[in-house]
Scaffold this motif. Sequence first.
Motif, PDB file in Angstrom:
ATOM      1  N   ALA A  84       0.806  -1.193   0.000  1.00 37.94           N
ATOM      2  CA  ALA A  84       0.000   0.000   0.000  1.00 37.94           C
ATOM      3  C   ALA A  84       0.854   1.265   0.000  1.00 37.94           C
ATOM      4  N   THR A  85       2.067   1.190   0.587  1.00 39.56           N
ATOM      5  CA  THR A  85       2.931   2.375   0.659  1.00 39.56           C
ATOM      6  C   THR A  85       3.814   2.516  -0.567  1.00 39.56           C
ATOM      7  N   GLY A  86       3.799   1.538  -1.454  1.00 37.31           N
ATOM      8  CA  GLY A  86       4.659   1.588  -2.626  1.00 37.31           C
ATOM      9  C   GLY A  86       6.086   1.193  -2.325  1.00 37.31           C
ATOM     10  N   ALA A  87       6.313   0.506  -1.214  1.00 42.28           N
ATOM     11  CA  ALA A  87       7.662   0.158  -0.787  1.00 42.28           C
ATOM     12  C   ALA A  87       8.164  -1.151  -1.385  1.00 42.28           C
ATOM     13  N   LEU A  88       7.372  -1.813  -2.221  1.00 41.53           N
ATOM     14  CA  LEU A  88       7.799  -3.065  -2.846  1.00 41.53           C
ATOM     15  C   LEU A  88       7.768  -2.914  -4.360  1.00 41.53           C
ATOM     16  N   ALA A  89       8.706  -3.580  -5.019  1.00 40.13           N
ATOM     17  CA  ALA A  89       8.754  -3.551  -6.482  1.00 40.13           C
ATOM     18  C   ALA A  89       9.057  -4.949  -6.987  1.00 40.13           C
ATOM     19  N   ASP A  90       8.596  -5.239  -8.185  1.00 39.00           N
ATOM     20  CA  ASP A  90       8.858  -6.541  -8.795  1.00 39.00           C
ATOM     21  C   ASP A  90      10.263  -6.575  -9.387  1.00 39.00           C
ATOM     22  N   ILE A  91      10.959  -7.694  -9.159  1.00 39.46           N
ATOM     23  CA  ILE A  91      12.236  -7.965  -9.813  1.00 39.46           C
ATOM     24  C   ILE A  91      12.149  -9.357 -10.416  1.00 39.46           C
ATOM     25  N   THR A  92      12.972  -9.636 -11.402  1.00 38.93           N
ATOM     26  CA  THR A  92      13.034 -10.958 -12.009  1.00 38.93           C
ATOM     27  C   THR A  92      14.267 -11.668 -11.478  1.00 38.93           C
ATOM     28  N   LEU A  93      14.070 -12.843 -10.903  1.00 37.66           N
ATOM     29  CA  LEU A  93      15.186 -13.604 -10.351  1.00 37.66           C
ATOM     30  C   LEU A  93      16.050 -14.142 -11.489  1.00 37.66           C
ATOM     31  N   PRO A  94      17.369 -13.897 -11.444  1.00 40.25           N
ATOM     32  CA  PRO A  94      18.229 -14.204 -12.579  1.00 40.25           C
ATOM     33  C   PRO A  94      18.686 -15.651 -12.689  1.00 40.25           C
ATOM     34  N   ASP A  95      18.797 -16.361 -11.576  1.00 43.14           N
ATOM     35  CA  ASP A  95      19.269 -17.740 -11.639  1.00 43.14           C
ATOM     36  C   ASP A  95      18.798 -18.513 -10.415  1.00 43.14           C
ATOM     37  N   GLY A  96      19.242 -19.734 -10.305  1.00 46.08           N
ATOM     38  CA  GLY A  96      18.784 -20.583  -9.214  1.00 46.08           C
ATOM     39  C   GLY A  96      17.513 -21.325  -9.602  1.00 46.08           C
ATOM     40  N   GLU A  97      16.925 -22.007  -8.658  1.00 41.41           N
ATOM     41  CA  GLU A  97      15.749 -22.830  -8.965  1.00 41.41           C
ATOM     42  C   GLU A  97      14.521 -22.004  -9.323  1.00 41.41           C
ATOM     43  N   HIS A  98      14.535 -20.709  -9.011  1.00 42.19           N
ATOM     44  CA  HIS A  98      13.400 -19.837  -9.334  1.00 42.19           C
ATOM     45  C   HIS A  98      13.740 -18.825 -10.437  1.00 42.19           C
ATOM     46  N   ALA A  99      14.751 -19.141 -11.245  1.00 39.17           N
ATOM     47  CA  ALA A  99      15.175 -18.231 -12.318  1.00 39.17           C
ATOM     48  C   ALA A  99      14.010 -17.882 -13.229  1.00 39.17           C
ATOM     49  N   GLY A 100      13.912 -16.606 -13.559  1.00 41.93           N
ATOM     50  CA  GLY A 100      12.853 -16.134 -14.439  1.00 41.93           C
ATOM     51  C   GLY A 100      11.561 -15.789 -13.727  1.00 41.93           C
ATOM     52  N   GLU A 101      11.428 -16.192 -12.477  1.00 41.69           N
ATOM     53  CA  GLU A 101      10.225 -15.869 -11.714  1.00 41.69           C
ATOM     54  C   GLU A 101      10.312 -14.449 -11.175  1.00 41.69           C
ATOM     55  N   THR A 102       9.174 -13.883 -10.877  1.00 44.72           N
ATOM     56  CA  THR A 102       9.110 -12.539 -10.316  1.00 44.72           C
ATOM     57  C   THR A 102       9.034 -12.632  -8.801  1.00 44.72           C
ATOM     58  N   ALA A 103       9.764 -11.740  -8.135  1.00 42.48           N
ATOM     59  CA  ALA A 103       9.735 -11.655  -6.672  1.00 42.48           C
ATOM     60  C   ALA A 103       9.550 -10.186  -6.300  1.00 42.48           C
ATOM     61  N   ARG A 104       9.144  -9.954  -5.069  1.00 44.35           N
ATOM     62  CA  ARG A 104       8.972  -8.585  -4.580  1.00 44.35           C
ATOM     63  C   ARG A 104      10.201  -8.199  -3.767  1.00 44.35           C
ATOM     64  N   ALA A 105      10.754  -7.021  -4.032  1.00 45.33           N
ATOM     65  CA  ALA A 105      11.909  -6.509  -3.301  1.00 45.33           C
ATOM     66  C   ALA A 105      11.533  -5.182  -2.643  1.00 45.33           C
ATOM     67  N   THR A 106      12.135  -4.921  -1.490  1.00 46.70           N
ATOM     68  CA  THR A 106      11.857  -3.655  -0.811  1.00 46.70           C
ATOM     69  C   THR A 106      12.640  -2.526  -1.470  1.00 46.70           C
ATOM     70  N   LEU A 107      12.033  -1.369  -1.531  1.00 45.02           N
ATOM     71  CA  LEU A 107      12.671  -0.176  -2.075  1.00 45.02           C
ATOM     72  C   LEU A 107      13.239   0.653  -0.930  1.00 45.02           C
ATOM     73  N   LEU A 108      14.098   1.605  -1.260  1.00 41.36           N
ATOM     74  CA  LEU A 108      14.644   2.489  -0.243  1.00 41.36           C
ATOM     75  C   LEU A 108      13.507   3.254   0.429  1.00 41.36           C
ATOM     76  N   PRO A 109      13.624   3.491   1.740  1.00 38.64           N
ATOM     77  CA  PRO A 109      12.504   4.084   2.492  1.00 38.64           C
ATOM     78  C   PRO A 109      12.423   5.607   2.421  1.00 38.64           C
ATOM     79  N   PHE A 110      12.777   6.216   1.304  1.00 42.53           N
ATOM     80  CA  PHE A 110      12.638   7.662   1.177  1.00 42.53           C
ATOM     81  C   PHE A 110      12.263   8.022  -0.257  1.00 42.53           C
ATOM     82  N   THR A 111      11.882   9.272  -0.446  1.00 41.96           N
ATOM     83  CA  THR A 111      11.493   9.739  -1.772  1.00 41.96           C
ATOM     84  C   THR A 111      12.420  10.869  -2.203  1.00 41.96           C
TER      85      THR A 111
END
Length: 71
Positions: free
Chosen positions: A1-28
């Motif tokens: 809800a705060t916009g603090a998460l963004a989608d990234i694509t995992l580059p390798d490993g068993e979940h390569a190519g899948e999308t995950a949520r990563a936290t963004l820096l806590p400021f604007t």
Amino acid sequence: ATGALADITLPDGEHAGETARATLLPFTMDGERLGVRLQPPTCGAHTRSLLSELGIQQEEIELLIKSCAVA
């Protein structure tokens, strides 16, 4: 809800190519939250350039990679 998460694509490993949520820096900046600038690199993607910047010669870098001392 705060916009603090963004989608990234995992580059390798068993979940390569899948999308995950990563936290963004806590400021604007200028009222905007900073987003994802680059996707995560694959394992070893920057090994040669990083070791080279540390002053290690190319021949030694290749030996380190071939001996699996670095990825």
